[in-house]
Scaffold this active site. Sequence first.
Site, PDB file in Angstrom:
ATOM      1  N   ARG A 202       1.501   5.167  18.566  1.00  0.00           N
ATOM      2  CA  ARG A 202       0.083   5.452  18.337  1.00  0.00           C
ATOM      3  C   ARG A 202      -0.802   4.734  19.351  1.00  0.00           C
ATOM      4  NH1 ARG A 202      -0.379   4.366  11.994  1.00  0.00           N
ATOM      5  NH2 ARG A 202       1.473   3.097  12.399  1.00  0.00           N
TER       6      ARG A 202
ATOM      7  N   ARG B 118      -8.568   8.434   4.051  1.00  0.00           N
ATOM      8  CA  ARG B 118      -9.482   7.357   3.660  1.00  0.00           C
ATOM      9  C   ARG B 118     -10.271   6.853   4.864  1.00  0.00           C
ATOM     10  NH1 ARG B 118      -9.133   2.149   4.673  1.00  0.00           N
ATOM     11  NH2 ARG B 118      -6.974   2.356   5.361  1.00  0.00           N
ATOM     12  N   ARG B 119      -9.571   6.570   5.954  1.00  0.00           N
ATOM     13  CA  ARG B 119     -10.250   6.079   7.155  1.00  0.00           C
ATOM     14  C   ARG B 119     -11.155   7.140   7.741  1.00  0.00           C
ATOM     15  NH1 ARG B 119      -4.610   3.490   8.995  1.00  0.00           N
ATOM     16  NH2 ARG B 119      -4.909   1.357   8.233  1.00  0.00           N
TER      17      ARG B 119
ATOM     18  N   LYS C 117       0.826  -1.210   0.000  1.00  0.00           N
ATOM     19  CA  LYS C 117       0.000   0.000   0.000  1.00  0.00           C
ATOM     20  C   LYS C 117       0.861   1.261   0.000  1.00  0.00           C
ATOM     21  CE  LYS C 117      -0.856   0.698   4.965  1.00  0.00           C
ATOM     22  NZ  LYS C 117      -1.916   0.920   5.973  1.00  0.00           N
ATOM     23  N   ASP C 118       2.159   1.129   0.337  1.00  0.00           N
ATOM     24  CA  ASP C 118       3.069   2.270   0.318  1.00  0.00           C
ATOM     25  C   ASP C 118       3.756   2.455  -1.027  1.00  0.00           C
ATOM     26  OD1 ASP C 118       2.478   2.616   2.984  1.00  0.00           O
ATOM     27  OD2 ASP C 118       4.296   1.635   3.713  1.00  0.00           O
TER      28      ASP C 118
ATOM     29  N   CYS D  92      -2.002  10.914  -2.702  1.00  0.00           N
ATOM     30  CA  CYS D  92      -1.762  10.170  -1.465  1.00  0.00           C
ATOM     31  C   CYS D  92      -2.767  10.500  -0.367  1.00  0.00           C
ATOM     32  CB  CYS D  92      -0.345  10.432  -0.971  1.00  0.00           C
ATOM     33  SG  CYS D  92      -0.013  12.179  -0.638  1.00  0.00           S
TER      34      CYS D  92
ATOM     35  N   ARG E 139       0.671  10.448  13.861  1.00  0.00           N
ATOM     36  CA  ARG E 139       1.730   9.739  13.162  1.00  0.00           C
ATOM     37  C   ARG E 139       2.598   9.053  14.188  1.00  0.00           C
ATOM     38  NH1 ARG E 139       5.993  10.952   9.146  1.00  0.00           N
ATOM     39  NH2 ARG E 139       6.024   8.696   9.290  1.00  0.00           N
TER      40      ARG E 139
END
Length: 319
Positions: A150, A126-127, A78-79, A239, A144
Amino acid sequence: MTTLRLGTRRSKLAMTQSGHVADALRARGHDVDVVEIVTEGDTSRASLASMGGHGVFASALREALLSGEIDIAVHSLKDLPTTPEPGLVVAAIPARVDPRDALCARDGLTLGELGEGAVVGTGSPRRRAQLACLGLGLEFRDIRGNLGTRLDLVGPGEGQLDAIVLAHAGLTRSGLQERVTEVLEPIQMLSAPGQGALGVECREGDEQVLAALRPIDDADTRAAVTAERGVLAELGAGCAAPVGALAEVVDDLDGPILSLRAVVAATDGSGELRRSITGPLGEAEDLGRRLARTLIADGAPALADLSATHPTTASEHAQ
């Protein structure tokens, strides 16, 4: 053959992921040396999108490949940008881990139990957009850092968060499944294209390395992520675009086919557009591009900024 030099980011999760690839190669008789590569994404505290998106994690690894410093690079797929890098090829995509997102909340709460005004941490537009579209009255904060950093933000007290949303695959690979309070189903949240999958890249034409990597390539996973990334590529999504896609191999009367779902959501929670398509595994990229064209025709560009490369501020996306 000579020892394979495997390049990886130095984060705990990246090292764990690369260790799985190294073990798979060693099980097939290859010697593997793991080489840690420092990327800007690992050292900077700036937001991911402001540094140029997920590609910031891939660039240093790709430079090391092209210079001959390493023989293979392991990326979170995904990166990895959808645009191919000249001279390099994604030679193997091993079998995928659960691609869904996961909620890690205080007191074991589920998403529906958080309550209006609960603060959810995520650095992903997106989330955030898909959560906002659920209409639960949540507030959001950009975060981040590595998984541990996190997760430490979740709990009671001033400045703490009620919950965060992370990739279930990363938590699983890091042995942190016990922190998950709910796995979010695709009907609630579609994951990032390629989430849960690894891409193993090498130099184009390096036949010895290509031969070593072919046995760890998983055809079903490759087809699924190719379709998902086809959606991104056709949308020209930046992105920070609030786009999700998930493809699955399912059984049909005539054999296995791909079932692909995608979503474009408004970051303010005002609406989302979900569409789906099915078709042969051999047409994976075309399926993704066709679904993207359907999203565009049905109004996706009016719903969200598909070229977005910088996330909104925390105050702008509080819901």
